[in-house]
Design an enzyme around this catalytic site. Structure first.
Site, short mmCIF file in Angstrom:
data_model
loop_
_atom_site.label_atom_id
_atom_site.label_comp_id
_atom_site.label_asym_id
_atom_site.label_seq_id
_atom_site.Cartn_x
_atom_site.Cartn_y
_atom_site.Cartn_z
N LYS A 185 31.30 37.56 42.45
CA LYS A 185 30.26 38.25 43.23
C LYS A 185 29.11 38.72 42.35
CE LYS A 185 33.14 41.38 44.89
NZ LYS A 185 34.47 41.06 44.36
N ARG B 38 34.49 48.08 51.19
CA ARG B 38 35.83 47.67 50.79
C ARG B 38 36.90 48.19 51.74
NH1 ARG B 38 34.67 46.73 45.04
NH2 ARG B 38 36.51 46.05 43.90
N ARG C 298 37.64 37.62 31.27
CA ARG C 298 36.51 38.56 31.25
C ARG C 298 36.88 39.81 30.46
NH1 ARG C 298 34.13 40.47 37.01
NH2 ARG C 298 35.77 42.02 36.97
N ARG D 134 36.03 46.14 29.92
CA ARG D 134 36.54 46.81 31.11
C ARG D 134 38.05 46.94 31.05
NH1 ARG D 134 33.99 44.72 36.73
NH2 ARG D 134 35.95 45.62 37.41
N ARG E 291 44.85 45.50 41.91
CA ARG E 291 43.55 45.34 42.56
C ARG E 291 43.61 44.25 43.63
NH1 ARG E 291 40.58 44.41 37.23
NH2 ARG E 291 38.72 43.81 38.42
P1 ADP Z 1 36.05 43.97 40.91
O1 ADP Z 1 35.56 43.49 42.24
O2 ADP Z 1 36.04 42.92 39.86
O3 ADP Z 1 37.36 44.70 40.98
P2 ADP Z 1 34.12 46.15 40.91
O4 ADP Z 1 33.18 46.39 39.81
O5 ADP Z 1 33.57 45.79 42.24
O6 ADP Z 1 35.04 45.01 40.33
O7 ADP Z 1 35.07 47.42 41.12
C1 ADP Z 1 35.77 48.01 40.06
C2 ADP Z 1 36.54 49.23 40.58
O8 ADP Z 1 35.58 50.22 41.07
C3 ADP Z 1 37.46 49.00 41.78
O9 ADP Z 1 38.73 48.55 41.38
C4 ADP Z 1 37.50 50.40 42.41
O10 ADP Z 1 38.34 51.27 41.67
C5 ADP Z 1 36.08 50.89 42.22
N1 ADP Z 1 35.22 50.57 43.38
C6 ADP Z 1 34.14 49.74 43.38
N2 ADP Z 1 33.59 49.66 44.59
C7 ADP Z 1 34.35 50.42 45.41
C8 ADP Z 1 34.29 50.74 46.80
N3 ADP Z 1 33.36 50.20 47.62
N4 ADP Z 1 35.23 51.58 47.30
C9 ADP Z 1 36.15 52.12 46.52
N5 ADP Z 1 36.28 51.87 45.20
C10 ADP Z 1 35.38 51.03 44.64
#
Ligand code: ADP
Length: 190
Positions: free
Chosen positions: A14, A89, A128, A134, A146
Site C-alpha cells: 500500500k 481498519r 522489510r 520497524r 497483524r
Molecule cells: P502495516 O499495514 O504494514 O501493518 P501500518 O504502517 O499501516 O503498517 O501500521 C502499523 C501499525 O500501526 C499497525 O499494526 C497498528 O498498530 C497501527 N495502526 C495503523 N493504522 C491504524 C488504524 N487505522 N487503526 C488502528 N491502528 C492502526
C-alpha cells in the site's frame, strides 16, 4: 473529489503504490501508520502509548486514528482528493470516515483491495524489517498477529464497501509497475 481507500493486509504494498498514485493523480496521501510513527519519533504521549500496541501488532484505539484523520482532512480542505492507506481498519473507523467526508459534502469514490497470499506477505515483511528499523516487521509472531488482526477486524470492510458498490479487488503480485497499472485501471473505474 477523488477519495480512494487503498486496502490490503500488512505488506501488500500500500505504501509503495500510494507514492505512485500521489504522483499520477495528485492526491494527498494519508497513512495512519506513518502518522503514528511520526508521533513516536516526536516522543509525544500519544506516540508513547501507540508504540506499545504497535510493537505487539495490535490496533491503536479507533478514536485516536479517527482524530488524526479528522485533523488532516480539516487541514487540507482544498485538496483534489485523498488516498487513505491503512485506514479505515475497523467498521467503526469506516463509519467515522463516511461521516467526516459527508460533513464536507464528500464521499469515498472507491476502495481498491490488494490481494497477496499470506506466505508472500510474511516474507516481504521480514525482508522489510531487515533495514526499515520497524520493530513490528522483525518478529514473525508479531507479523502473524497483524495478519490475524487484519483477518478478524479489517477484512470485513470489503463487505462494507461492496454493499456500497465501491469495492474492487486486484492482484497484488507482480512488479511494482504491473500492480500500479492494475490500480490505475481500477481508479479510472472508481
Ligand atoms: P502495516 O499495514 O504494514 O501493518 P501500518 O504502517 O499501516 O503498517 O501500521 C502499523 C501499525 O500501526 C499497525 O499494526 C497498528 O498498530 C497501527 N495502526 C495503523 N493504522 C491504524 C488504524 N487505522 N487503526 C488502528 N491502528 C492502526
Amino acid at each position: 473529489m477523488l477519495n480512494i481507500v487503498l486496502f490490503g493486509p500488512p505488506g501488500a504494498g500500500k505504501g509503495t503504490q500510494s507514492q505512485h498514485i500521489v504522483e499520477k493523480f495528485k492526491l494527498i496521501h494519508l497513512s495512519t501508520g506513518d502518522l503514528l510513527r511520526s508521533e513516536i519519533a516526536a516522543g509525544t504521549p500519544l506516540g508513547q502509548e501507540a508504540k506499545l500496541l504497535m510493537d505487539d501488532g495490535k490496533l491503536v484505539p479507533d478514536e485516536v486514528v479517527i482524530g488524526m484523520i479528522d485533523n488532516k482532512l480539516k487541514a487540507n480542505k482544498d485538496a483534489k482528493g485523498f488516498i487513505f492507506d491503512g485506514f479505515p481498519r475497523t467498521t467503526e473507523q469506516a463509519k467515522a470516515l463516511d461521516d467526516l467526508l459527508k460533513s464536507n459534502d464528500d464521499s469515498i469514490s472507491g476502495m481498491i483491495a490488494l490481494e497477496v497470499p499470506d506466505e508472500e506477505l510474511i516474507s516481504r515483511l521480514l525482508e522489510r524489517g531487515k533495514d526499515s528499523g520497524r520493530a513490528d516487521d522483525q518478529n514473525e509472531e508479531v507479523i502473524k498477529n497483524r495478519l490475524k488482526v487484519y483477518n478478524d477486524q479489517t477484512a470485513v470492510l470489503k463487505d462494507y464497501y461492496s454493499k456500497q458498490g465501491k469495492f474492487q479487488e486486484i492482484n497484488g503480485l507482480g512488479t511494482i509497475e504491473e500492480v500500479f497499472g492494475r490500480i490505475e485501471n481500477a481508479i479510472e473505474k472508481a
